[in-house]
Design a protein around this motif. Structure first.
Motif, PDB file in Angstrom:
ATOM      1  N   GLN A  35       0.828  -1.205   0.000  1.00  0.00           N
ATOM      2  CA  GLN A  35       0.000   0.000   0.000  1.00  0.00           C
ATOM      3  C   GLN A  35       0.866   1.261   0.000  1.00  0.00           C
ATOM      4  OE1 GLN A  35      -2.398  -0.919   3.423  1.00  0.00           O
ATOM      5  NE2 GLN A  35      -3.994  -1.879   2.187  1.00  0.00           N
ATOM      6  N   ASP A  36       1.938   1.270   0.789  1.00  0.00           N
ATOM      7  CA  ASP A  36       2.853   2.419   0.806  1.00  0.00           C
ATOM      8  C   ASP A  36       3.502   2.616  -0.557  1.00  0.00           C
ATOM      9  OD1 ASP A  36       2.285   2.874   3.460  1.00  0.00           O
ATOM     10  OD2 ASP A  36       4.159   1.984   4.221  1.00  0.00           O
ATOM     11  N   GLY A  37       3.951   1.529  -1.155  1.00  0.00           N
ATOM     12  CA  GLY A  37       4.607   1.607  -2.467  1.00  0.00           C
ATOM     13  C   GLY A  37       3.662   2.112  -3.539  1.00  0.00           C
ATOM     14  N   GLU A  38       2.422   1.629  -3.544  1.00  0.00           N
ATOM     15  CA  GLU A  38       1.460   2.079  -4.544  1.00  0.00           C
ATOM     16  C   GLU A  38       1.087   3.541  -4.341  1.00  0.00           C
ATOM     17  OE1 GLU A  38      -1.770  -0.697  -4.896  1.00  0.00           O
ATOM     18  OE2 GLU A  38      -0.571  -1.927  -6.250  1.00  0.00           O
ATOM     19  N   ALA A  39       1.004   3.983  -3.098  1.00  0.00           N
ATOM     20  CA  ALA A  39       0.729   5.398  -2.824  1.00  0.00           C
ATOM     21  C   ALA A  39       1.877   6.262  -3.341  1.00  0.00           C
ATOM     22  CB  ALA A  39       0.520   5.617  -1.326  1.00  0.00           C
ATOM     23  N   HIS A  40       3.098   5.789  -3.183  1.00  0.00           N
ATOM     24  CA  HIS A  40       4.269   6.526  -3.679  1.00  0.00           C
ATOM     25  C   HIS A  40       4.244   6.605  -5.210  1.00  0.00           C
ATOM     26  CE1 HIS A  40       8.273   8.191  -3.547  1.00  0.00           C
ATOM     27  NE2 HIS A  40       8.697   7.254  -4.378  1.00  0.00           N
ATOM     28  N   ILE A  41       3.908   5.504  -5.870  1.00  0.00           N
ATOM     29  CA  ILE A  41       3.820   5.501  -7.330  1.00  0.00           C
ATOM     30  C   ILE A  41       2.748   6.481  -7.795  1.00  0.00           C
ATOM     31  CG2 ILE A  41       3.127   4.112  -9.331  1.00  0.00           C
ATOM     32  CD1 ILE A  41       4.504   1.710  -7.882  1.00  0.00           C
ATOM     33  N   GLN A  42       1.608   6.496  -7.125  1.00  0.00           N
ATOM     34  CA  GLN A  42       0.524   7.409  -7.493  1.00  0.00           C
ATOM     35  C   GLN A  42       0.968   8.866  -7.316  1.00  0.00           C
ATOM     36  OE1 GLN A  42      -2.128   6.254  -8.921  1.00  0.00           O
ATOM     37  NE2 GLN A  42      -3.146   8.191  -9.190  1.00  0.00           N
ATOM     38  N   ALA A  43       1.700   9.161  -6.254  1.00  0.00           N
ATOM     39  CA  ALA A  43       2.196  10.526  -6.029  1.00  0.00           C
ATOM     40  C   ALA A  43       3.162  10.934  -7.134  1.00  0.00           C
ATOM     41  CB  ALA A  43       2.872  10.621  -4.660  1.00  0.00           C
ATOM     42  N   ILE A  44       4.014  10.020  -7.561  1.00  0.00           N
ATOM     43  CA  ILE A  44       4.950  10.308  -8.657  1.00  0.00           C
ATOM     44  C   ILE A  44       4.170  10.587  -9.939  1.00  0.00           C
ATOM     45  CG2 ILE A  44       6.713   9.306 -10.175  1.00  0.00           C
ATOM     46  CD1 ILE A  44       7.748   7.793  -7.665  1.00  0.00           C
ATOM     47  N   CYS A  45       3.155   9.786 -10.225  1.00  0.00           N
ATOM     48  CA  CYS A  45       2.341   9.993 -11.426  1.00  0.00           C
ATOM     49  C   CYS A  45       1.696  11.375 -11.410  1.00  0.00           C
ATOM     50  CB  CYS A  45       1.270   8.918 -11.542  1.00  0.00           C
ATOM     51  SG  CYS A  45       1.893   7.296 -11.982  1.00  0.00           S
ATOM     52  N   LYS A  46       1.123  11.752 -10.281  1.00  0.00           N
ATOM     53  CA  LYS A  46       0.480  13.065 -10.176  1.00  0.00           C
ATOM     54  C   LYS A  46       1.490  14.188 -10.389  1.00  0.00           C
ATOM     55  CE  LYS A  46      -3.345  11.599  -7.280  1.00  0.00           C
ATOM     56  NZ  LYS A  46      -3.997  11.666  -5.976  1.00  0.00           N
ATOM     57  N   ARG A  47       2.689  14.043  -9.823  1.00  0.00           N
ATOM     58  CA  ARG A  47       3.733  15.059 -10.008  1.00  0.00           C
ATOM     59  C   ARG A  47       4.114  15.167 -11.480  1.00  0.00           C
ATOM     60  NH1 ARG A  47       8.682  13.062  -8.026  1.00  0.00           N
ATOM     61  NH2 ARG A  47       9.330  12.885 -10.169  1.00  0.00           N
ATOM     62  N   LEU A  48       4.255  14.040 -12.165  1.00  0.00           N
ATOM     63  CA  LEU A  48       4.622  14.047 -13.579  1.00  0.00           C
ATOM     64  C   LEU A  48       3.537  14.698 -14.434  1.00  0.00           C
ATOM     65  CD1 LEU A  48       6.295  10.528 -13.908  1.00  0.00           C
ATOM     66  CD2 LEU A  48       7.427  12.760 -13.834  1.00  0.00           C
ATOM     67  N   VAL A  49       2.272  14.525 -14.058  1.00  0.00           N
ATOM     68  CA  VAL A  49       1.187  15.193 -14.780  1.00  0.00           C
ATOM     69  C   VAL A  49       1.297  16.701 -14.587  1.00  0.00           C
ATOM     70  CG1 VAL A  49      -1.319  15.559 -14.833  1.00  0.00           C
ATOM     71  CG2 VAL A  49      -0.394  13.229 -14.784  1.00  0.00           C
ATOM     72  N   VAL A  50       1.511  17.145 -13.345  1.00  0.00           N
ATOM     73  CA  VAL A  50       1.653  18.578 -13.057  1.00  0.00           C
ATOM     74  C   VAL A  50       2.829  19.169 -13.838  1.00  0.00           C
ATOM     75  CG1 VAL A  50       2.261  20.238 -11.235  1.00  0.00           C
ATOM     76  CG2 VAL A  50       0.540  18.477 -10.802  1.00  0.00           C
ATOM     77  N   GLU A  51       3.918  18.416 -13.961  1.00  0.00           N
ATOM     78  CA  GLU A  51       5.098  18.875 -14.700  1.00  0.00           C
ATOM     79  C   GLU A  51       4.910  18.788 -16.211  1.00  0.00           C
ATOM     80  OE1 GLU A  51       8.286  16.438 -13.247  1.00  0.00           O
ATOM     81  OE2 GLU A  51       8.319  17.409 -11.279  1.00  0.00           O
ATOM     82  N   GLY A  52       3.804  18.203 -16.657  1.00  0.00           N
ATOM     83  CA  GLY A  52       3.555  18.072 -18.089  1.00  0.00           C
ATOM     84  C   GLY A  52       4.334  16.942 -18.737  1.00  0.00           C
ATOM     85  N   ARG A  53       4.867  16.027 -17.939  1.00  0.00           N
ATOM     86  CA  ARG A  53       5.673  14.926 -18.469  1.00  0.00           C
ATOM     87  C   ARG A  53       4.875  13.651 -18.641  1.00  0.00           C
ATOM     88  NH1 ARG A  53      10.609  14.661 -14.562  1.00  0.00           N
ATOM     89  NH2 ARG A  53      11.171  12.991 -15.985  1.00  0.00           N
ATOM     90  N   LEU A  54       3.605  13.654 -18.177  1.00  0.00           N
ATOM     91  CA  LEU A  54       2.746  12.482 -18.267  1.00  0.00           C
ATOM     92  C   LEU A  54       1.326  12.952 -18.532  1.00  0.00           C
ATOM     93  CD1 LEU A  54       2.753   9.354 -17.817  1.00  0.00           C
ATOM     94  CD2 LEU A  54       2.097   9.822 -15.468  1.00  0.00           C
ATOM     95  N   SER A  55       0.633  12.259 -19.405  1.00  0.00           N
ATOM     96  CA  SER A  55      -0.741  12.607 -19.736  1.00  0.00           C
ATOM     97  C   SER A  55      -1.662  12.317 -18.551  1.00  0.00           C
ATOM     98  CB  SER A  55      -1.195  11.796 -20.945  1.00  0.00           C
ATOM     99  OG  SER A  55      -2.590  11.907 -21.119  1.00  0.00           O
ATOM    100  N   PRO A  56      -2.620  13.215 -18.286  1.00  0.00           N
ATOM    101  CA  PRO A  56      -3.586  12.952 -17.213  1.00  0.00           C
ATOM    102  C   PRO A  56      -4.372  11.655 -17.446  1.00  0.00           C
ATOM    103  CG  PRO A  56      -3.738  15.217 -17.919  1.00  0.00           C
ATOM    104  CD  PRO A  56      -2.812  14.522 -18.878  1.00  0.00           C
ATOM    105  N   ARG A  57      -4.479  11.227 -18.680  1.00  0.00           N
ATOM    106  CA  ARG A  57      -5.181   9.984 -18.990  1.00  0.00           C
ATOM    107  C   ARG A  57      -4.434   8.783 -18.432  1.00  0.00           C
ATOM    108  NH1 ARG A  57      -5.619  10.188 -25.177  1.00  0.00           N
ATOM    109  NH2 ARG A  57      -3.701  11.321 -24.866  1.00  0.00           N
TER     110      ARG A  57
END
Length: 59
Positions: A35-57
Motif C-alpha cells: 500500500q505504501d509503495g502504490e501510494a508513492h507511485i501514485q504521487a509520482i504519477c500526479k507530479r509528472l502530470v503537473v510537470e507536463g511529463r505524463l498525460s492525465p489519462r
C-alpha cells in the motif's frame, strides 16, 4: 509505432517462499508495504502530470 520516445524497465528477482500481496502497480510480501509503495507511485504519477511529463489519462 510510438509517437514519442519511450523507456522500458525490466526487473528480476530470486524466487520467494513467502506469499505475495498483489496490487495494481506492484507486489510485495507485506500488505502495508504494498500500500505504501502504490501510494508513492501514485504521487509520482500526479507530479509528472503537473510537470507536463505524463498525460492525465495515464492516471
Amino acid at each position: 509505432m510510438a509517437l514519442t520516445d519511450t523507456q522500458f524497465l525490466l526487473g528480476s528477482a530470486v524466487p520467494r517462499t513467502q506469499d505475495l500481496s498483489l496490487g495494481y502497480y506492484s507486489l510485495d510480501t507485506l500488505r502495508e508495504a504494498l500500500q505504501d509503495g502504490e501510494a508513492h507511485i501514485q504521487a509520482i504519477c500526479k507530479r509528472l502530470v503537473v510537470e507536463g511529463r505524463l498525460s492525465p489519462r495515464s492516471l
